[in-house]
Design a protein around this motif. Structure first.
Motif, PDB file in Angstrom:
ATOM      1  N   SER A  72      21.541 -14.402  47.484  1.00 14.85           N
ATOM      2  CA  SER A  72      21.037 -14.658  46.176  1.00 14.85           C
ATOM      3  C   SER A  72      21.082 -16.307  46.250  1.00 14.85           C
ATOM      4  O   SER A  72      20.824 -16.920  44.882  1.00 14.85           O
ATOM      5  CB  SER A  72      22.529 -14.277  45.436  1.00 14.85           C
TER       6      SER A  72
ATOM      7  N   ASP B 132      17.361 -16.698  46.586  1.00 12.46           N
ATOM      8  CA  ASP B 132      17.112 -16.514  45.039  1.00 12.46           C
ATOM      9  C   ASP B 132      18.001 -17.855  44.258  1.00 12.46           C
ATOM     10  O   ASP B 132      18.839 -17.272  43.319  1.00 12.46           O
ATOM     11  CB  ASP B 132      17.176 -15.278  44.412  1.00 12.46           C
TER      12      ASP B 132
ATOM     13  N   PHE C  92      16.677  -7.618  41.086  1.00 12.32           N
ATOM     14  CA  PHE C  92      16.331  -8.988  41.640  1.00 12.32           C
ATOM     15  C   PHE C  92      16.166  -8.696  43.300  1.00 12.32           C
ATOM     16  O   PHE C  92      15.445  -9.506  43.682  1.00 12.32           O
ATOM     17  CB  PHE C  92      17.701  -9.940  41.659  1.00 12.32           C
TER      18      PHE C  92
ATOM     19  N   MET D 143      12.837  -9.658  45.591  1.00 12.88           N
ATOM     20  CA  MET D 143      12.951 -10.516  46.697  1.00 12.88           C
ATOM     21  C   MET D 143      12.044  -9.721  47.966  1.00 12.88           C
ATOM     22  O   MET D 143      11.567 -10.133  48.657  1.00 12.88           O
ATOM     23  CB  MET D 143      14.308 -11.123  47.120  1.00 12.88           C
TER      24      MET D 143
ATOM     25  N   THR E  64      13.792 -20.192  45.243  1.00 15.28           N
ATOM     26  CA  THR E  64      13.284 -19.868  43.905  1.00 15.28           C
ATOM     27  C   THR E  64      13.812 -21.031  42.899  1.00 15.28           C
ATOM     28  O   THR E  64      13.388 -21.092  41.758  1.00 15.28           O
ATOM     29  CB  THR E  64      13.523 -18.515  43.241  1.00 15.28           C
TER      30      THR E  64
END
Length: 270
Positions: A10, A35, A52, A56, A239
């Protein structure tokens, strides 16, 4: 096999897993995706975490990886079984390796687990621990302030220690607790502060080393280890903003890593 190992998280926490993979498997190439733009995952609902995570995964699968490591406890808790069922490559999470390491360490059979709200809500660690050892006493605690703290680069100092002290107060009152699982890959970045607050008699368990060992075992068993002599070229994608990502990477690896890329990942069709 000269394909890369893919690692998703994450945010920046999974870099602790990437470091261990690079240390234990120095010939293997890694492709890491954090992310950071949507971090943290802990407060999010299950379906959002799942969406999510698949976004990825889709990004990394286009790069023809040979193994996927879900270096995020929240994503592991909510998507690991689904990923394993739907992917043709080996998929490893970070929860079971961490549970095994804690059971090997504890003497009192009283283990603490700290993690994001999502990970603690899932009871994934309690289940993983009790599946191996039914006689354990497990004390779980959500620490929602820790991931934002790490993502902001607040890894030590008075403010960090004050925040950790407040968050862990209830666990410090558990006299029989002798082992604490860092149930989020961000938390090893503040391990020294956590250790100071918990006291030196409490063993602090990070799943990073155990996860890398499991990856090595599976790659060898499936004959997927790279046996050539080329120097691995690692790639790191984020990201979100790159400044903190670069700072944290340097903190973990103790050197400057220059293969950074900022990316936008496509929406998953589930």
């Amino acid at each position: 096999m000269n394909k890369a190992i893919g690692v998703i998280d994450s945010g920046v926490g999974g870099l602790t897993v990437a470091y261990e993979l690079m240390r234990q498997l120095p010939k293997e190439q890694l492709i890491y995706l954090g992310d950071t733009a949507r971090c943290p995952y802990g407060p999010r609902v299950n379906d959002e975490v799942r969406t999510f995570t698949w976004e990825m995964v889709d990004f990394l699968m286009k790069k023809d990886i040979k193994m996927l490591i879900v270096a995020c406890n929240t994503a592991t808790a909510f998507t690991l079984n689904e990923l394993k069922s739907n992917m043709s490559i080996p998929v490893i999470g970070v929860i079971k390796p961490g549970a095994r390491a804690a059971i090997n360490e504890t003497k009192t059979n009283h283990i603490g687990v700290i993690g994001t709200e999502g990970t603690i809500r899932s009871n994934a660690y309690t289940k993983a621990l009790n599946d191996i050892h039914a006689g354990l006493q497990v004390q779980s605690l959500a620490c929602p302030s820790f991931v934002p703290m790490v993502e902001q680069g607040m890894l030590n100092g008075e403010q960090a220690e004050a925040m950790v002290t407040r968050s862990l107060y209830s666990l410090t009152q558990q006299e029989e607790l002798d082992t604490l699982i860092l149930g989020c890959t961000h938390y090893p970045l503040i391990k020294h502060t956590i250790q100071h607050v918990m006291g030196r008699d409490v063993a602090i368990i990070s799943s990073s080393e155990e996860t890398a060992r499991e990856a090595s075992t599976i790659l060898e068993f499936r004959n997927l280890l790279y046996k050539g002599h080329n120097t691995p070229f690692h790639q790191f994608y984020s990201t979100g903003q790159m400044e903190v990502f670069a700072t944290i990477t340097e903190e973990i690896f103790k050197e400057f890593i220059d293969h950074f890329h900022s990316v936008t990942i496509e929406k998953a069709i589930l």
